[in-house]
Design an enzyme around this catalytic site. Structure first.
Site: not given
Ligand code: GRF
Length: 205
Positions: A93, A107, A109, A150
């Protein structure tokens, strides 16, 4: 009621977890719009299946990232969004958006931050590196977004054991299960006004 925008780039299983939690009234909120950086993201289908507005914002080769970011900011303002959720969104962003929505962007992660985090860690790469390093624990982190990738205040974390037999695919699957639960919980706490940021740390009331 909390007005939410969810940003995605892929399958949208985290988006689905949020949709389900809102429909079952676990979260008092409404997803006003789902915004994807890719037009073929399956998460867009999930949104449409639930009657949620969608928008695709790609980086135009001529106009560049700044134009995409301005369009994104305009969309968030148009929908009068209170909270932005990055659920597998692969873009970074702009500073303007991060400033405008300070402590209002969440977010998810797929590792225990600060391990396997930062600009070069996204998607299955996170899990590949965890396997290569041989860590015995991994997990998921939900955090507020600030200008450090992050690096924002951590809201919730949950760990799982990494077995010797795990590979990047099985680890990703295990962690995704945690993510769904953790993201829903964090958004619920936010919607209840129970998260307070103090010096880059989050106090849960
Ligand atoms: C997840 O592992 C999230 O943490 C990462 O990308 C993946 C997305 O999965 N940033 P989804 O599209 O929600 O199934």
């Amino acid at each position: 009621m909390l007005k939410i925008a969810v940003l995605i780039s892929g399958g949208g299983t985290n988006l689905q977890a949020l949709i389900d939690a809102i429909e079952s009234r676990e979260i008092a909120g409404k997803i006003e719009v789902v915004i994807s950086s890719k037009e073929d993201a399956y998460g867009l289908v999930r949104a449409k299946n639930h009657g949620i507005s969608t928008s695709v914002l790609k980086i135009d080769k001529l106009l560049g990232k700044a134009a995409r970011d301005r369009a994104l900011m305009q969309l968030l303002l148009d929908y009068q969004v209170d909270l932005v959720i990055l659920a597998g969104y692969l873009g970074i962003l702009s500073e303007e958006i991060i400033k405008e929505y300070s402590n209002r962007i969440i977010n998810i992660h797929p590792s225990l931050i600060p391990s396997f985090s930062g600009r070069s860690f996204y998607g299955v790469r996170v899990h590949r590196e965890a396997i290569i390093r041989g860590v015995k624990l991994s997990g998921a982190t939900v955090h507020f977004v600030n200008e450090v990738t992050d690096g924002g205040p951590i809201i919730l974390q949950e760990a799982i054991a990494v077995d010797f037999e795990d590979d990047e695919v099985s680890l990703q699957k295990k962690v995704l299960n945690i993510e769904h639960r953790l993201l829903v919980k964090a958004v619920r706490l936010y919607s209840e006004g129970r998260l307070e940021v103090i010096d880059n740390r989050v106090k849960i009331h």
